[in-house]
Design a protein around this motif. Structure first.
Motif, PDB file in Angstrom:
ATOM      1  N   ALA A   7      48.184 -28.987   7.088  1.00 38.88           N
ATOM      2  CA  ALA A   7      49.263 -28.086   6.649  1.00 38.88           C
ATOM      3  C   ALA A   7      48.772 -27.144   5.563  1.00 38.88           C
ATOM      4  N   TRP A   8      47.560 -26.612   5.763  1.00 36.71           N
ATOM      5  CA  TRP A   8      46.985 -25.677   4.801  1.00 36.71           C
ATOM      6  C   TRP A   8      47.551 -24.284   5.071  1.00 36.71           C
ATOM      7  N   PRO A   9      48.092 -23.603   4.073  1.00 37.91           N
ATOM      8  CA  PRO A   9      48.807 -22.342   4.313  1.00 37.91           C
ATOM      9  C   PRO A   9      47.894 -21.138   4.496  1.00 37.91           C
ATOM     10  N   GLY A  10      47.051 -21.176   5.522  1.00 39.41           N
ATOM     11  CA  GLY A  10      46.098 -20.098   5.757  1.00 39.41           C
ATOM     12  C   GLY A  10      46.380 -19.347   7.042  1.00 39.41           C
ATOM     13  N   PHE A  28      32.270 -19.529  12.406  1.00 42.87           N
ATOM     14  CA  PHE A  28      32.951 -20.565  13.164  1.00 42.87           C
ATOM     15  C   PHE A  28      33.908 -21.361  12.281  1.00 42.87           C
ATOM     16  N   MET A  29      33.524 -21.553  11.013  1.00 42.45           N
ATOM     17  CA  MET A  29      34.411 -22.279  10.115  1.00 42.45           C
ATOM     18  C   MET A  29      35.667 -21.469   9.814  1.00 42.45           C
ATOM     19  N   LEU A  30      35.516 -20.152   9.685  1.00 44.24           N
ATOM     20  CA  LEU A  30      36.690 -19.313   9.464  1.00 44.24           C
ATOM     21  C   LEU A  30      37.659 -19.415  10.638  1.00 44.24           C
ATOM     22  N   LEU A  76      39.034 -22.148   1.807  1.00 45.18           N
ATOM     23  CA  LEU A  76      38.699 -23.337   2.590  1.00 45.18           C
ATOM     24  C   LEU A  76      37.360 -23.177   3.297  1.00 45.18           C
ATOM     25  N   ALA A  77      37.138 -22.020   3.923  1.00 43.37           N
ATOM     26  CA  ALA A  77      35.893 -21.794   4.659  1.00 43.37           C
ATOM     27  C   ALA A  77      34.684 -21.764   3.720  1.00 43.37           C
ATOM     28  N   LEU A  78      34.814 -21.139   2.573  1.00 44.54           N
ATOM     29  CA  LEU A  78      33.694 -21.083   1.624  1.00 44.54           C
ATOM     30  C   LEU A  78      33.382 -22.469   1.064  1.00 44.54           C
TER      31      LEU A  78
END
Length: 307
Positions: A255-258, A242-244, A101-103
């Motif tokens: 509801a992203w499973p991270g 910051f995005m991470l 997601l972050a990348l």
């Protein structure tokens, strides 16, 4: 170079130590996790037995010392809720879900920021520049969770499920959370590219390149952009960090499973090991990205010397 690396590594160790120490004490101010593990009818003996099993019966300084000795080994204890090693659980959620997601958000915010910033700079005080500045202001002012809800309302509800509103599994699930996460960094990066390009376009080497008949594309992207890139590189590198960490909010909305969602779920249950391991991973990523950005300076601009 070697002395610079040693200093930065020492600084990084101090930063990570400070972060994990603060988290260690702060999470314990939220209360006793044992109340979530025992039945309401549990006796005092049963409660004390559970507390001993978790090591929470020892004095705080002993718990802290044991924690510091275990951190270098990557041992943050066992998850109170999942009954599994906390670091293993954190890494399982961090890779690939959170990194993916972050990348994706970083690619969007970086690749789109460069042409948008260049167009705004080359059309200063014209329609494209005004639109760019208004859009940047809106995107930086809008909270990520609010933008995420608007995207869900538009693409999942009003457009009858054009894009999924939650979950993971396909590239379509990635689009909305990546856009919501990339919005603010994209606006910031575009403004930095614009400001840098406006400054370097007045330099002699840019005018000389144009006078020699170089194509405008070559002048802008090979000569001007490279020398205007240092502030942009700083912001892009730090924005990835910051995005991470920003996935904590976005992953909850979609509801992203991270890892971010894992930490949010761990807080109400006072799952200390998971919270500490998750924050440690985020702190370590910030330190590594800061070091990488500093080293990249010398690559982009030979005039920069690391000492």
């Amino acid at each position: 170079m070697s002395s610079f690396l040693v200093r930065r590594l020492l600084h990084g160790i101090v930063v990570v130590w400070g972060v994990v120490t603060a988290v260690f004490f702060l999470v314990r101010l939220t209360g006793d996790p044992v109340v979530f593990l025992v039945d309401q009818s549990a006796t005092r003996e049963e409660i004390e037995h559970t507390r001993r099993l978790l090591g929470l019966d020892r004095p705080m300084h002993e718990q802290y010392l044991a924690f510091l000795l275990a951190v270098p080994r990557g041992d943050f204890g066992t998850s109170i809720r999942e009954k599994r090693p906390a670091m293993g659980l954190v890494l399982e959620r961090f890779w690939p879900a959170t990194v993916e997601l972050a990348l994706a958000a970083a690619v969007l915010s970086t690749l789109l920021a460069v042409p948008l910033g260049v167009v705004a700079a080359t059309h200063k005080d014209r329609t494209a520049d005004h639109l760019s500045r208004i859009a940047s202001l809106l995107l930086q002012s809008m909270p990520g969770f609010w933008l995420g809800l608007l995207l869900i309302l538009l693409f999942a509800v009003e457009l009858h499920g054009l894009l999924p509103a939650y979950g993971a599994g396909t590239w379509r699930h990635l689009i909305l959370p990546a856009v919501a996460l990339a919005a603010a960094p994209l606006a910031q990066n575009a403004r930095l590219v614009r400001a840098g390009m406006l400054e370097v376009q007045q330099q002699d080497y840019v005018r000389t390149a144009r006078a020699k008949g170089a194509r405008e594309y070559v002048v802008l992207y090979r000569h001007a952009l490279k020398n205007a890139a240092i502030p942009f590189i700083t912001a892009a590198g730090l924005s990835l960090g910051f995005m991470l960490s920003g996935t904590i909010i976005i992953e909850t909305v979609f509801a992203w499973p991270g890892l971010g969602r894992l930490i949010v779920q761990a807080v109400p249950g006072r799952d200390f090991p998971v919270i500490q391991a998750g924050v440690f991973v985020f702190a370590l990523i910030f330190v590594v990205l800061n070091l990488a950005v500093d080293l990249l300076y010398a690559v982009v601009d030979p005039r920069v010397r690391l000492s």
